[in-house]
Design a protein around this motif. Sequence first.
Motif, PDB file in Angstrom:
ATOM      1  N   HIS A 146       0.655   6.443   4.869  1.00  0.00           N
ATOM      2  CA  HIS A 146       2.059   6.057   4.781  1.00  0.00           C
ATOM      3  C   HIS A 146       2.009   4.709   3.823  1.00  0.00           C
ATOM      4  N   THR A 147       3.258   4.416   3.677  1.00  0.00           N
ATOM      5  CA  THR A 147       3.647   3.360   2.660  1.00  0.00           C
ATOM      6  C   THR A 147       3.879   1.823   3.751  1.00  0.00           C
ATOM      7  N   PHE A 148       2.947   0.919   3.246  1.00  0.00           N
ATOM      8  CA  PHE A 148       3.469  -0.349   3.967  1.00  0.00           C
ATOM      9  C   PHE A 148       4.358  -1.446   2.994  1.00  0.00           C
ATOM     10  N   GLN A 202       0.894  -1.190   0.028  1.00  0.00           N
ATOM     11  CA  GLN A 202      -0.159   0.062  -0.266  1.00  0.00           C
ATOM     12  C   GLN A 202       0.765   1.115  -0.050  1.00  0.00           C
ATOM     13  N   GLU A 203       0.612   2.120  -0.780  1.00  0.00           N
ATOM     14  CA  GLU A 203       1.452   3.350  -1.118  1.00  0.00           C
ATOM     15  C   GLU A 203       1.067   4.564  -0.610  1.00  0.00           C
ATOM     16  N   GLU A 204       1.796   5.421  -0.230  1.00  0.00           N
ATOM     17  CA  GLU A 204       1.589   6.616   0.412  1.00  0.00           C
ATOM     18  C   GLU A 204       0.912   7.684  -0.714  1.00  0.00           C
ATOM     19  N   GLY A 205      -0.081   8.310  -0.371  1.00  0.00           N
ATOM     20  CA  GLY A 205      -0.752   9.227  -1.228  1.00  0.00           C
ATOM     21  C   GLY A 205      -1.699   8.325  -1.988  1.00  0.00           C
ATOM     22  N   LYS A 206      -1.945   7.245  -2.133  1.00  0.00           N
ATOM     23  CA  LYS A 206      -2.826   6.315  -2.964  1.00  0.00           C
ATOM     24  C   LYS A 206      -4.078   6.085  -2.102  1.00  0.00           C
ATOM     25  N   SER A 238       8.437   8.139   4.389  1.00  0.00           N
ATOM     26  CA  SER A 238       9.651   8.095   3.960  1.00  0.00           C
ATOM     27  C   SER A 238      10.695   6.870   4.133  1.00  0.00           C
ATOM     28  N   GLU A 239      11.656   7.078   4.694  1.00  0.00           N
ATOM     29  CA  GLU A 239      12.590   6.218   5.051  1.00  0.00           C
ATOM     30  C   GLU A 239      12.414   5.536   6.655  1.00  0.00           C
TER      31      GLU A 239
END
Length: 613
Positions: free
Chosen positions: A90-92, A43-47, A65-66
Motif C-alpha cells: 500500500h501507499t503511505f 512509501q509507495e505501493e509496489g516499491k 488506491s483512494e
Amino acid sequence: MGTQEQINFLKTIYPFDQLSKIEMLEFSENLDILYFKKNEIIQEEGKEPSNLYLIIKGIVQEKNSEEVLSIYSENEFFDPISLIENFCKHTFITAQETICYALPRDIFLKILHGNQKLERYFFQSISEKLNNNTLHEKNKELANMMVAKVKDAKVHAAVIVPFNTSIYEAAKTIKEKRVPTLLLKDEKNEIHIVTDSDFREKVILNRMSFDDSVGKISSSGLVFVDENDFLFNAQLIMSKHGLKRLVVKNYKEEIVGIIDQISLSSFFATHTFSVSNEIDKAQSLEELKDTSKAFLKIIKSLYAKGVKITFIAKLVNQLNRKLIDKIFEILAPKELIGNSSLIVMGSEGRAEQVLKTDQDNALIIADDCTLQDDEIHKFATKFTETLVEFGFPRCEGNIMLSNPYWCRRFSDFKELIYSWIMGKTGDDFMNLAIFYDAICASGNRQLLIELKQYLFKLGSNSQSFYMNFAKVITSFDVPLGFFDGFVFNSEDKKHKNEIDIKRGGIFILVQSIRTLSLENKLFRTNTIKRIKELNKLNVIDDEFAKELEEAFNFLTSIKLKSNLEKLESGKEVNNYINPEDLNTMEKDLLKDSFKIVNKLKKKLEYHYKLSYV
C-alpha cells in the motif's frame, strides 16, 4: 536530538520497549529524523521499502488506491510487514506535516531476527497478538503485590484473657470466638500466647486437668509486627525466627490481631480455596458477609498475577454461586429445598461477571410444592434484600426474586416462555436472552433443564424468531470509524471522549454468539464455551473462533482493568473507558478487537438477513 532522548522515545512504544540495552542503543544510533510536507508520499505501493518509520508528530494515511485503510499518528509506526516482505502493498501518505524517525531496513531486520520477542510479535496473527498481550503491563500490577501491607491480609481477631483462666474456659472461648489462638495477659501485663494445637498436644497428651491455668501451656517471647508493615516483611520475620504467627499492632502500639502463615499463604495464593472453605463452614449470614469481603481482594490479586480474565471470571463465579447457594440454604423455607430452582442469569449465568453488578435472578418453583404463595413472596423479598446487603445492587429492570414476574411455578414459566417466543417486543427478546443464559445456583437443576428444552422445541421451526432475536445487534455500532479512529458519542457530555466498551463491543459479541447458540440448541451459557461448541459444529471456522475468543478476553480484561482503577480512586464503576488512558499497544489491540466484533456483526447480518427484518 541526543541518543538518550531517542531511547526514551522508543521506551514508550511497544514492542520496542522490550529491546535489550545493546539493541536499544543500536536502534537509537541508526535513527534519522525526516520531515514530510502534507500530502507527501513516504512509501509507495509496489516499491521496495527502505525504512521503518516512527511518528514523532503528524498523521500518515495507509491507502489502497483512494481507499484509506488505516491512520497512524504520534508514537505509532509503519510498516514492518513491508520491510519483512521487501514489498510495499500500500501507499503511505501524510495527511498533515509530519516528523518521523526513520530506521534503515537492514538494521530493523538484524534487530528483529536477533530478538525472539520482537520476531514473535511481528509474525503473529491478530488473535495471537491479543493472546500474548500482557506481561509488560501486568508486571506493573504485580509490583503492587510487593507493597501489600499486613492489614491487607486476613488478620485474626486478638482475644485477650487473663493468664490464670482455666483450660476449659479458654477452650470454650476459642470455640465461641472462632479464633485459632488466644492471647493471655499476666499480672505484669506481659502477653503470652496459646494456640488450638497447644490444647491437643499439651493438655490431652499430658492428661492435664481442665481446671488448670491455661497459662501453663502458653508460650512467651512473642514477636510483633506493625499493621502497616509490608506483608513480605512479615513473611521474612516468620522465616527468620521460625514462627508460625506474629502479633499485629497499630501505630498506637495497641494489639489489633494475629497474622499466621496460613493468612500469608492465602494472600499470596489469592486464598480462593480458603474462602471457599469458609463459605462451606459458615453458619450465619454475618459469617458469610465477612467471607464475601475477600472477593475483591481475590480479583485484584489474580489480575495482578496476569491470570486470564476467563479464569478469573470462572473462579469468582464459582464463589458467587457457592455464596448465593449458602444464602438460599439459610433463608429458604424447608418446603422450597429440592422443590425449586434458584437461577442466576445474564453475565452471572454466563460466568462472565467479575465485579459485582446488579442482580439478575429468578426462582422456578415445582408445581407440587406445598408452600403458599404469600410465604414464597415473603422469602423472595427477604432473599433480594439480603443480596443487597451483600453488595449485589438491585436490578434496575427489576429482574429479581422479589418481583413475582420472576418468581413463579414451573407451569407458569412455560407459559411465560411461550409468550416471549410468540411476542415481538424488545422486552420479550430481552427476557428470553436473559433466561437463556440462566444456570441453577441452588436447588433442583432439572426444572431449569426442562424449561430450556421447552424453549428449544418452541423456537426450532421459526426462522423469523431467530432473525428478530438477533436484530438487536443492529441497534449498536462498533465505535471504530472508517479510518480506524475511535468514534465517540458527541451528545453524551458526561462521558465525553469515552467509549462504552459494553455496548460497542462486548454486547454485540455476546448477543451474536448467544443467537447462534440458541439456534443450534446449545445448553452452554458461557460465551467462550459457546464459541468452542459452535466451532465444533462448523458454524464458526477455527481461525475466526480463535479471534473471537481473544477479542472477547481482551475487551472484558480492559474493562476490568479500568474498573479496578476506578475503585482504587473512588470513582463510579461503569462500562466506559477513555482510549487516552491506554498505552499504544492496548489502543492497537482495542482496534483489532473492534474489527473482529464488526466482522461477527456482518456475519450475523448476512446469516439472518437482518436488513430485511
